[in-house]
Design an enzyme around this catalytic site. Structure first.
Site, PDB file in Angstrom:
ATOM      1  CG  HIS A 176      -1.973  -1.067   1.192  1.00  0.00           C
ATOM      2  ND1 HIS A 176      -2.886  -1.219   0.169  1.00  0.00           N
ATOM      3  CD2 HIS A 176      -2.239  -2.080   2.067  1.00  0.00           C
ATOM      4  CE1 HIS A 176      -3.666  -2.262   0.427  1.00  0.00           C
ATOM      5  NE2 HIS A 176      -3.296  -2.799   1.573  1.00  0.00           N
ATOM      6  CG  ASP A 212      -2.674  -8.365   0.676  1.00  0.00           C
ATOM      7  OD1 ASP A 212      -1.933  -8.556   1.659  1.00  0.00           O
ATOM      8  OD2 ASP A 212      -3.749  -7.731   0.741  1.00  0.00           O
ATOM      9  CG  HIS A 214      -6.615  -5.512   1.581  1.00  0.00           C
ATOM     10  ND1 HIS A 214      -5.993  -6.304   2.531  1.00  0.00           N
ATOM     11  CD2 HIS A 214      -7.846  -5.213   2.084  1.00  0.00           C
ATOM     12  CE1 HIS A 214      -6.804  -6.472   3.569  1.00  0.00           C
ATOM     13  NE2 HIS A 214      -7.939  -5.830   3.320  1.00  0.00           N
ATOM     14  CG  ASP A 300      -4.752 -10.099   3.305  1.00  0.00           C
ATOM     15  OD1 ASP A 300      -4.470 -10.597   2.204  1.00  0.00           O
ATOM     16  OD2 ASP A 300      -4.545  -8.906   3.582  1.00  0.00           O
ATOM     17  CE1 TYR A 338      -2.451  -7.627   8.621  1.00  0.00           C
ATOM     18  CE2 TYR A 338      -4.047  -8.162   6.897  1.00  0.00           C
ATOM     19  CZ  TYR A 338      -2.942  -7.446   7.337  1.00  0.00           C
ATOM     20  OH  TYR A 338      -2.327  -6.564   6.485  1.00  0.00           O
TER      21      TYR A 338
HETATM   22  C1  SP5 Z   1      -1.029  -5.163   3.950  1.00  0.00           C
HETATM   23  C2  SP5 Z   1      -2.495  -5.211   4.174  1.00  0.00           C
HETATM   24  O1  SP5 Z   1      -3.112  -6.261   4.072  1.00  0.00           O
HETATM   25  N1  SP5 Z   1      -3.077  -4.084   4.546  1.00  0.00           N
HETATM   26  C3  SP5 Z   1      -4.481  -4.079   4.704  1.00  0.00           C
HETATM   27  C4  SP5 Z   1      -4.909  -2.936   5.503  1.00  0.00           C
HETATM   28  C5  SP5 Z   1      -6.383  -2.864   5.490  1.00  0.00           C
HETATM   29  N2  SP5 Z   1      -6.856  -2.162   6.625  1.00  0.00           N
HETATM   30  C6  SP5 Z   1      -8.169  -1.680   6.430  1.00  0.00           C
HETATM   31  C7  SP5 Z   1      -8.863  -1.675   7.715  1.00  0.00           C
HETATM   32  C8  SP5 Z   1     -10.306  -1.390   7.531  1.00  0.00           C
HETATM   33  C9  SP5 Z   1     -10.972  -1.449   8.856  1.00  0.00           C
HETATM   34  N3  SP5 Z   1     -10.896  -2.735   9.450  1.00  0.00           N
HETATM   35  C10 SP5 Z   1     -11.610  -2.823  10.664  1.00  0.00           C
HETATM   36  C11 SP5 Z   1     -10.667  -3.127  11.804  1.00  0.00           C
HETATM   37  C12 SP5 Z   1     -11.078  -2.379  13.012  1.00  0.00           C
HETATM   38  N4  SP5 Z   1      -9.971  -2.307  13.919  1.00  0.00           N
HETATM   39 ZN    ZN Z   2      -4.112  -7.172   2.602  1.00  0.00          ZN
END
Ligand code: SP5
Ligand code: ZN
Length: 363
Positions: A176, A212, A214, A300, A338
């Protein structure tokens, strides 16, 4: 599931400094939550890889040039100095702000066409580079950020020396992070640093395959107008409400000389193995002819992952690894993932797949 076999011979590039980054949570919708990008992710992966017979090797230490090949000086300097400035400014002690987090963002809504200046207040500076509130900086962050970049750069160096596949256990992740900005738990773009190193060493074209869950908006933006690095990503559809929300749509295909060198395949929430593997196969077909592959290996998309609604099994990750391994030598770089309980199994399955694909390609 054909995921048997030892990982012996696969170099895992790893440095303990990657554990020193402790974001201590993430600010989501104005409140700090526990956060999911935790040091235990890396130790879980390392344990699984070691148990599977992989060989752990230390990274070479590289100078700033490897970082500046894909990032602006301003971003690198900010990451290197902001924690010292933050503590010198008394933010932890006097205001109880124990981590760096932005609060004013110089978006077009604020600037209305005026150029951004570097703000005088230390607490206003993170917004110049950090585009979300989820990507905190603390005492050991810069050491970890550098170590992760060194691991990725070393995995690329191993390929340059003739190794067929290598894996960098990068933490924090990187996809990202763009030329001049960080977010999404990422600070410097480890995969882009590896891809650029391969190009600089003489690889004709390089493919970055991003599995990934995302979209890797940072990697996309680094290579968006270039015709020497293909970026292909399969991810949960941002149009269905998922991070990074603003990027990762199918009509983003590259610009200028890079037209046709970006390919995004967004998938609906709930998508499982078959459609996901079809998409990975399409990316790999487009990447054929590349002389080296950087695999942005986020796990993920796993069914149990708390950060994504994709439903992909470890067996499918193994098959994805095999497809990627058939293209060319592979430098795999850890991105997200995660669910600490299943991370290791997914990474091992993927890398076994990569090794099997490499064996078939050279057979
Ligand atoms: C590297 C990677 O996989 N980064 C992904 C980051 C995505 N984070 C977005 C979070 C959106 C909100 N999630 C809710 C969690 C509340 N603590
Ligand atoms: Zn991710």
């Amino acid at each position: 599931m054909s995921t048997e076999g030892s990982l012996s011979g696969l170099p895992v590039v790893w440095h303990e400094d990657c554990l020193r980054h402790d974001p201590a949570g993430e600010v989501w919708l104005g409140q700090r939550d526990a956060g999911t990008e935790v040091p235990a992710r890396a130790t879980a992966i390392l344990r699984a890889l070691t148990a599977a017979g992989a060989t752990v090797v230390p990274p070479q230490v590289h100078d700033r040039d490897a970082l500046l090949a894909v990032h602006d000086q301003g971003l690198v300097d900010h990451l290197a100095t902001i924690w010292a400035d933050w503590t010198a400014g008394g933010y932890p002690r006097e205001y109880g702000r124990d981590r760096v987090v932005p609060y004013v963002f110089p978006t077009p809504a604020l600037l209305a066409g005026m150029p951004p200046r570097v703000p005088a207040a230390t607490h206003a500076q993170p917004g110049l580079y950090c585009y979300d509130t989820m990507t905190l900086i603390g005492p050991g962050s810069w050491e970890a950020i550098q170590a992760a970049a060194d691991c990725a750069r070393t995995a690329a160096a191993l390929l340059i020396e003739g190794t067929s596949a290598a894996y960098a256990l990068c933490r924090p992740p990187g996809h990202h992070a763009g030329p001049a900005g960080y977010g999404g738990s990422c600070y410097l773009n480890n995969a882009a640093i590896a891809a650029q190193a391969l190009r600089t060493a003489g690889a004709g074209t390089v493919a970055v395959i991003d599995i990934d869950a995302h979209h890797g908006n940072g990697t996309q933006s680094i290579f968006y107008n270039r015709a020497d690095v293909f970026y292909g990503s399969v991810h949960v559809d941002p149009a269905a409400g998922w991070f990074p929300h603003y990027l990762g749509f199918a009509d983003e295909t590259g610009s200028g000389a890079g037209r046709g060198w970006t390919r995004n395949i967004p998938l609906a929430p709930g998508t499982g193995d078959d459609a996901w593997l079809t998409a990975v196969g399409q990316l790999c077909a487009r990447a054929r002819g590349a002389e080296a592959v950087v695999l942005s290996l986020g796990v993920d998309a796993a069914a149990a992952d708390p950060e994504s609604p994709l439903q992909v099994t470890a067996a499918a990750y193994h098959q994805a690894g095999e497809l990627v391994g058939r293209i060319a030598p592979v430098a795999a770089v850890q991105e997200g993932g995660y669910d600490v309980a299943s991370l290791g199994e997914y990474v091992v399955a993927t890398l076994r797949g990569v090794q099997s694909g490499r064996a078939r390609a050279s057979a």
